[in-house]
Design a protein around this motif. Structure first.
Motif, PDB file in Angstrom:
ATOM      1  N   GLU A   1      -9.665   7.114  -7.431  1.00 53.23           N
ATOM      2  CA  GLU A   1     -10.317   7.152  -8.744  1.00 53.23           C
ATOM      3  C   GLU A   1      -9.341   7.332  -9.906  1.00 53.23           C
ATOM      4  OE1 GLU A   1     -13.507   9.830  -9.270  1.00 53.23           O
ATOM      5  OE2 GLU A   1     -14.954   8.518  -8.291  1.00 53.23           O
ATOM      6  N   ASP A   2      -8.311   8.137  -9.716  1.00 54.18           N
ATOM      7  CA  ASP A   2      -7.388   8.449 -10.812  1.00 54.18           C
ATOM      8  C   ASP A   2      -5.980   8.013 -10.432  1.00 54.18           C
ATOM      9  OD1 ASP A   2      -9.183  10.039 -12.684  1.00 54.18           O
ATOM     10  OD2 ASP A   2      -9.461  11.120 -10.807  1.00 54.18           O
ATOM     11  N   ALA A   3      -5.777   6.717 -10.297  1.00 52.03           N
ATOM     12  CA  ALA A   3      -4.476   6.204  -9.883  1.00 52.03           C
ATOM     13  C   ALA A   3      -3.392   6.510 -10.905  1.00 52.03           C
ATOM     14  CB  ALA A   3      -4.560   4.698  -9.638  1.00 52.03           C
ATOM     15  N   LYS A  17       3.771   0.925  -0.093  1.00 54.99           N
ATOM     16  CA  LYS A  17       4.032   0.380   1.239  1.00 54.99           C
ATOM     17  C   LYS A  17       2.732  -0.047   1.921  1.00 54.99           C
ATOM     18  CE  LYS A  17       8.213   3.164   1.876  1.00 54.99           C
ATOM     19  NZ  LYS A  17       8.858   4.257   2.648  1.00 54.99           N
ATOM     20  N   ALA A  18       1.679   0.739   1.727  1.00 54.58           N
ATOM     21  CA  ALA A  18       0.399   0.401   2.355  1.00 54.58           C
ATOM     22  C   ALA A  18      -0.221  -0.834   1.723  1.00 54.58           C
ATOM     23  CB  ALA A  18      -0.557   1.589   2.247  1.00 54.58           C
ATOM     24  N   ILE A  19      -0.072  -0.987   0.395  1.00 50.89           N
ATOM     25  CA  ILE A  19      -0.645  -2.137  -0.292  1.00 50.89           C
ATOM     26  C   ILE A  19       0.124  -3.411   0.044  1.00 50.89           C
ATOM     27  CG2 ILE A  19      -0.955  -3.168  -2.585  1.00 50.89           C
ATOM     28  CD1 ILE A  19      -1.786  -0.482  -3.614  1.00 50.89           C
ATOM     29  N   GLU A  20       1.430  -3.272   0.239  1.00 48.46           N
ATOM     30  CA  GLU A  20       2.241  -4.445   0.560  1.00 48.46           C
ATOM     31  C   GLU A  20       1.904  -5.032   1.925  1.00 48.46           C
ATOM     32  OE1 GLU A  20       6.483  -3.927  -1.768  1.00 48.46           O
ATOM     33  OE2 GLU A  20       6.173  -2.789   0.092  1.00 48.46           O
ATOM     34  N   GLU A  21       1.549  -4.179   2.874  1.00 49.56           N
ATOM     35  CA  GLU A  21       1.273  -4.633   4.240  1.00 49.56           C
ATOM     36  C   GLU A  21      -0.076  -4.091   4.716  1.00 49.56           C
ATOM     37  OE1 GLU A  21       4.557  -3.338   6.535  1.00 49.56           O
ATOM     38  OE2 GLU A  21       6.033  -4.532   5.441  1.00 49.56           O
ATOM     39  N   CYS A  56      -8.237   2.878  -9.611  1.00 47.16           N
ATOM     40  CA  CYS A  56      -8.892   2.976 -10.920  1.00 47.16           C
ATOM     41  C   CYS A  56      -7.953   3.685 -11.894  1.00 47.16           C
ATOM     42  CB  CYS A  56     -10.201   3.753 -10.816  1.00 47.16           C
ATOM     43  SG  CYS A  56     -11.368   3.103  -9.600  1.00 47.16           S
ATOM     44  N   ALA A  57      -7.777   3.118 -13.081  1.00 49.33           N
ATOM     45  CA  ALA A  57      -6.914   3.710 -14.104  1.00 49.33           C
ATOM     46  C   ALA A  57      -7.376   3.229 -15.468  1.00 49.33           C
ATOM     47  CB  ALA A  57      -5.451   3.320 -13.864  1.00 49.33           C
ATOM     48  N   PRO A  58      -7.050   3.982 -16.531  1.00 48.36           N
ATOM     49  CA  PRO A  58      -7.489   3.563 -17.873  1.00 48.36           C
ATOM     50  C   PRO A  58      -6.927   2.207 -18.290  1.00 48.36           C
ATOM     51  CG  PRO A  58      -6.892   5.884 -17.873  1.00 48.36           C
ATOM     52  CD  PRO A  58      -6.471   5.336 -16.550  1.00 48.36           C
ATOM     53  N   THR A  59      -5.626   1.966 -18.056  1.00 53.29           N
ATOM     54  CA  THR A  59      -4.997   0.700 -18.439  1.00 53.29           C
ATOM     55  C   THR A  59      -4.024   0.274 -17.348  1.00 53.29           C
ATOM     56  OG1 THR A  59      -3.043   1.632 -19.553  1.00 53.29           O
ATOM     57  CG2 THR A  59      -5.067   1.447 -20.861  1.00 53.29           C
ATOM     58  N   VAL A  60      -3.591  -0.975 -17.398  1.00 55.70           N
ATOM     59  CA  VAL A  60      -2.608  -1.448 -16.417  1.00 55.70           C
ATOM     60  C   VAL A  60      -1.275  -0.738 -16.605  1.00 55.70           C
ATOM     61  CG1 VAL A  60      -3.659  -3.705 -16.088  1.00 55.70           C
ATOM     62  CG2 VAL A  60      -2.015  -3.391 -17.930  1.00 55.70           C
ATOM     63  N   GLU A  61      -0.981  -0.293 -17.844  1.00 55.86           N
ATOM     64  CA  GLU A  61       0.278   0.401 -18.103  1.00 55.86           C
ATOM     65  C   GLU A  61       0.332   1.773 -17.433  1.00 55.86           C
ATOM     66  OE1 GLU A  61      -1.450  -1.168 -20.456  1.00 55.86           O
ATOM     67  OE2 GLU A  61      -0.065  -2.840 -20.822  1.00 55.86           O
ATOM     68  N   ASP A  62      -0.819   2.284 -17.009  1.00 55.76           N
ATOM     69  CA  ASP A  62      -0.850   3.593 -16.343  1.00 55.76           C
ATOM     70  C   ASP A  62      -0.495   3.505 -14.861  1.00 55.76           C
ATOM     71  OD1 ASP A  62      -1.700   5.241 -18.551  1.00 55.76           O
ATOM     72  OD2 ASP A  62      -3.632   4.238 -18.409  1.00 55.76           O
ATOM     73  N   VAL A  63      -0.258   2.304 -14.373  1.00 53.25           N
ATOM     74  CA  VAL A  63       0.068   2.086 -12.964  1.00 53.25           C
ATOM     75  C   VAL A  63       1.430   1.407 -12.880  1.00 53.25           C
ATOM     76  CG1 VAL A  63      -0.674   0.969 -10.812  1.00 53.25           C
ATOM     77  CG2 VAL A  63      -2.376   1.865 -12.408  1.00 53.25           C
ATOM     78  N   LEU A  64       2.234   1.786 -11.885  1.00 51.23           N
ATOM     79  CA  LEU A  64       3.560   1.192 -11.730  1.00 51.23           C
ATOM     80  C   LEU A  64       3.472  -0.330 -11.631  1.00 51.23           C
ATOM     81  CD1 LEU A  64       5.434   3.522  -9.205  1.00 51.23           C
ATOM     82  CD2 LEU A  64       5.775   3.330 -11.663  1.00 51.23           C
ATOM     83  N   PRO A  65       4.403  -1.041 -12.272  1.00 50.32           N
ATOM     84  CA  PRO A  65       4.382  -2.508 -12.215  1.00 50.32           C
ATOM     85  C   PRO A  65       4.407  -3.048 -10.791  1.00 50.32           C
ATOM     86  CG  PRO A  65       5.913  -1.758 -13.903  1.00 50.32           C
ATOM     87  CD  PRO A  65       5.460  -0.533 -13.161  1.00 50.32           C
ATOM     88  N   THR A  66       5.137  -2.374  -9.900  1.00 55.74           N
ATOM     89  CA  THR A  66       5.214  -2.849  -8.517  1.00 55.74           C
ATOM     90  C   THR A  66       3.873  -2.767  -7.801  1.00 55.74           C
ATOM     91  OG1 THR A  66       6.010  -0.625  -7.953  1.00 55.74           O
ATOM     92  CG2 THR A  66       7.658  -2.373  -8.170  1.00 55.74           C
ATOM     93  N   ARG A 126       0.696  -2.707  -9.617  1.00 52.86           N
ATOM     94  CA  ARG A 126      -0.297  -3.551 -10.287  1.00 52.86           C
ATOM     95  C   ARG A 126      -0.038  -5.034 -10.034  1.00 52.86           C
ATOM     96  NH1 ARG A 126       2.317  -1.554 -15.545  1.00 52.86           N
ATOM     97  NH2 ARG A 126       3.426  -3.347 -16.431  1.00 52.86           N
ATOM     98  N   SER A 127       1.224  -5.415  -9.775  1.00 50.83           N
ATOM     99  CA  SER A 127       1.516  -6.822  -9.504  1.00 50.83           C
ATOM    100  C   SER A 127       0.935  -7.282  -8.173  1.00 50.83           C
ATOM    101  CB  SER A 127       3.027  -7.053  -9.503  1.00 50.83           C
ATOM    102  OG  SER A 127       3.650  -6.362  -8.435  1.00 50.83           O
ATOM    103  N   ARG A 128       0.565  -6.324  -7.315  1.00 49.29           N
ATOM    104  CA  ARG A 128      -0.004  -6.659  -6.013  1.00 49.29           C
ATOM    105  C   ARG A 128      -1.524  -6.515  -5.982  1.00 49.29           C
ATOM    106  NH1 ARG A 128       5.060  -5.132  -5.688  1.00 49.29           N
ATOM    107  NH2 ARG A 128       6.420  -5.895  -4.001  1.00 49.29           N
ATOM    108  N   CYS A 129      -2.118  -6.251  -7.139  1.00 47.73           N
ATOM    109  CA  CYS A 129      -3.564  -6.025  -7.219  1.00 47.73           C
ATOM    110  C   CYS A 129      -4.232  -7.098  -8.077  1.00 47.73           C
ATOM    111  CB  CYS A 129      -3.868  -4.652  -7.833  1.00 47.73           C
ATOM    112  SG  CYS A 129      -3.252  -3.243  -6.895  1.00 47.73           S
ATOM    113  N   ARG A 130      -5.450  -7.416  -7.727  1.00 46.87           N
ATOM    114  CA  ARG A 130      -6.267  -8.257  -8.603  1.00 46.87           C
ATOM    115  C   ARG A 130      -6.908  -7.353  -9.644  1.00 46.87           C
ATOM    116  NH1 ARG A 130     -11.407 -12.302  -7.203  1.00 46.87           N
ATOM    117  NH2 ARG A 130     -12.015 -12.586  -9.396  1.00 46.87           N
TER     118      ARG A 130
END
Length: 382
Positions: free
Chosen positions: A112-114, A127-131, A141-151, A153-157
């Motif tokens: 909920e609070d990534a 590591k879990a998202i990559e594989e 879930c996060a307020p903005t994409v900037e609140d999540v590491l680029p590595t 968010r680049s792997r998420c829709r």
């Protein structure tokens, strides 16, 4: 009724999720973003229900019901009242993600609070998202994409939610809670599109009274003494509200801990009990601090709405005011200060917010400084 009915004013996002649940554009990692109260976690849970449902979210079957009620074996939700989500919690989720689903469909893990993930937790999650395993779905879930590491968010829709309109919120309150038109309209405007806040305002008179006290503050800031009094009162009231929210939970957790260790009043305590109790108390203290900051933050947003209304009145902006019920006070602010000054006042409120949330400035001190800055210009008192 479907699982999407609880998503207020999010028709575009709901349609995208419904399409994915039906097998078109499905992926193993998702990022839900949107302003506070827009329903990020609600959207993720509704999507989880649609994925577990044989009919893509009918809303009435056993799978939908258990997901929406939080009891489905294959849907895990990590929530936190703490300032951050640590690596141990994420590693537990990662271990769970490696298991096959109990049912025939998906293993769904919702964070909920990534935006509160620590650096170590982010690395463990990455590591879990990559594989991912074949039938595992991650939802962050996060307020903005900037609140999540680029590595990450680049792997998420990305699923972007918007602030619901006052009309959408009012209609939701009438439909789900049977709220009358006048109260629904007030709660929708006063909540500024925050669904949880709107429901609290519609259901609880004490919540409405506390908000009326907060939005009445700007009109009273005519002397230095009034500023100091307003700061002290706001600090005390928000602390009391936060304590009321957390005290029952603290007591239940203490009872559960005592039961787990077989502790009875004045009885002997196992050696492991003391460190477990100390850890519990540290966690409760952190949660209480965060809850207090959350309640203060909500009050600051109510203050911002008053000054924003004053700017709207001064510039002749169309539409209803957020604080239509105190239009007289708002008009007074518009007469005694320029729109530029009221914009600066809004910036001072956000500075106080940043001091408390980012730099750990004591609440009382930050509020005192803010109230003095907001003081009405000399000669403008009514």
């Amino acid at each position: 009724m479907t699982v999407w009915d609880g998503l207020v004013g999010q028709h575009r996002a709901a349609e995208a999720l419904r399409t994915a649940a039906e097998g078109h554009g499905m992926t193993h990692s998702w990022l839900f973003t949107g302003p506070p109260g827009s329903g990020r976690s609600n959207a993720a849970i509704a999507f989880a229900a649609a994925l577990e449902c044989e009919q893509a979210g009918c809303g009435t079957c056993h799978a939908c019901h258990t997901v929406l009620s939080g009891s489905h074996a294959d849907v895990s939700v990590i929530r936190t009242e703490k300032l951050s989500i640590g690596v141990d919690e994420v590693r537990d989720l990662v271990r769970r993600a490696a298991l096959a689903p109990v049912g025939r469909r998906w293993q769904v893990l919702i964070v909920e609070d990534a935006d509160r993930l620590t650096d170590q937790a982010c690395n463990a999650l990455l590591k879990a998202i990559e594989e991912p395993t074949d039938r595992t779905v991650w939802m962050l879930c996060a307020p903005t994409v900037e609140d999540v590491l680029p590595t990450i968010r680049s792997r998420c829709r990305l699923v972007t939610l918007t602030t619901p309109t006052a009309e959408d919120v009012a209609a939701f309150l009438r439909r789900t809670d049977g709220v009358g038109d006048a109260l629904a309209s007030y709660a929708a405007r006063a909540s500024q599109g925050h669904i949880g806040r709107a429901r609290a305002l519609a259901r609880d008179e004490a919540t409405r009274n506390r908000r009326r006290e907060v939005v009445g503050i700007p009109a009273r800031l005519t002397t230095l003494g009034a500023c100091m009094t307003a700061a002290a009162n706001l600090a005390d009231v928000t602390k009391e509200e936060a304590d009321a929210i957390t005290s029952d939970l603290d007591a239940r957790e203490k009872v559960d801990l005592d039961s787990a260790y077989g502790v009875v009043e004045r009885g002997r305590r196992p050696r492991e009990y003391a460190p477990a109790l100390a850890a519990l108390e540290r966690g409760q203290k952190t949660r209480a601090k965060r809850r207090h900051l959350d309640v203060v933050d909500r009050s600051l947003m109510d203050l911002v709405s008053v000054y924003r209304d004053a700017i709207a009145v001064a510039t002749g902006a169309p539409g209803a005011l957020v604080n239509e019920e105190i239009r007289g006070d708002v008009a007074q602010l518009a007469r005694t200060a320029t729109p530029e000054l009221n914009l600066r006042r809004i910036s001072w409120i956000f500075e106080a917010r940043e001091q408390m949330l980012e730099f750990n400035v004591p609440v009382a001190l930050a509020l005192e400084s803010m109230m003095v800055a907001l003081k009405a210009p000399d000669g403008s008192a009514r």
